[in-house]
Design a protein around this motif. Sequence first.
Motif, mmCIF file in Angstrom:
data_model
loop_
_atom_site.group_PDB
_atom_site.id
_atom_site.type_symbol
_atom_site.label_atom_id
_atom_site.label_comp_id
_atom_site.label_asym_id
_atom_site.label_seq_id
_atom_site.Cartn_x
_atom_site.Cartn_y
_atom_site.Cartn_z
ATOM 1 N N PHE A 173 0.965 -1.334 -0.405
ATOM 2 C CA PHE A 173 -0.265 -0.324 -0.046
ATOM 3 C C PHE A 173 0.727 1.300 -0.026
ATOM 4 O O PHE A 173 0.333 2.409 -0.750
ATOM 5 N N ILE A 174 1.982 1.065 1.162
ATOM 6 C CA ILE A 174 2.843 2.539 0.560
ATOM 7 C C ILE A 174 3.826 2.688 -0.315
ATOM 8 O O ILE A 174 4.159 4.111 -1.156
ATOM 9 N N ALA B 166 2.548 1.808 -3.135
ATOM 10 C CA ALA B 166 1.754 2.263 -4.510
ATOM 11 C C ALA B 166 1.551 3.361 -4.386
ATOM 12 O O ALA B 166 1.453 4.288 -4.916
ATOM 13 N N GLY B 167 1.131 3.973 -3.173
ATOM 14 C CA GLY B 167 1.036 5.852 -2.766
ATOM 15 C C GLY B 167 2.350 6.248 -2.968
ATOM 16 O O GLY B 167 2.455 7.312 -4.049
ATOM 17 N N TYR B 168 3.970 5.408 -2.794
ATOM 18 C CA TYR B 168 4.142 5.756 -3.067
ATOM 19 C C TYR B 168 4.848 6.139 -5.197
ATOM 20 O O TYR B 168 5.370 7.417 -5.586
ATOM 21 N N CYS B 169 4.899 5.238 -6.016
ATOM 22 C CA CYS B 169 4.303 5.654 -7.040
ATOM 23 C C CYS B 169 3.788 5.602 -7.455
ATOM 24 O O CYS B 169 4.227 7.105 -9.050
ATOM 25 N N ALA B 170 2.072 6.675 -6.444
ATOM 26 C CA ALA B 170 1.647 8.043 -7.528
ATOM 27 C C ALA B 170 1.791 8.857 -7.398
ATOM 28 O O ALA B 170 2.715 9.431 -8.069
ATOM 29 N N ALA B 171 2.456 9.194 -5.654
ATOM 30 C CA ALA B 171 2.803 10.455 -5.807
ATOM 31 C C ALA B 171 4.362 10.781 -6.411
ATOM 32 O O ALA B 171 4.632 11.821 -7.048
ATOM 33 N N THR B 172 5.484 10.168 -6.779
ATOM 34 C CA THR B 172 6.360 10.294 -7.645
ATOM 35 C C THR B 172 6.355 10.104 -8.903
ATOM 36 O O THR B 172 6.497 11.373 -9.407
#
Length: 156
Positions: free
Chosen positions: A77-78, A80-86
């Motif tokens: 989950f973290i 996935a968020g990291y990929c979206a944020a970057t």
Amino acid sequence: MTFEMFLIFASRLSLVLLFLPFSALDKVLNFDAAVGQAGQATSNATLARALILAGLFVEVVMSLGVLTGVADRLAAFILAGYCAATAVLFKQFWRAPDFRLRGPSKGRETMWDFLKNFAVAGGFLLITFGTQAGEAGHFFADPLSSTHPYEQGAAF
């Protein structure tokens, strides 16, 4: 190791291979350049350093969680968020002055990188929530749980 376990491990490895070791190692070996890139998005050198260090932590620790199955749902989950944020911070194809659909275009190349980040995020979300709508509740009920990927007959 059974063939099924190998397939599970290879699948998870293919998701995290981008981060561990390659992106993490690149951040270590080229720390100043990474901070410089982050500084373009933040305009604050201290914040840029903190973001690169946080990214390094996420890439190493969360990738290991996905690979080992230890709190793998939360780790995925973290990530996935990291990929979206970057993608949103560093793959801003819409700002490229040469974005076009035909012919040479740095903007179009960046758009593909943006979309790839979201595709990888989708893979991580499958680990987080499972493949069935009813399985998502398992994550919300116990976010530190594991999918136990290497147990025979393991289910969410």
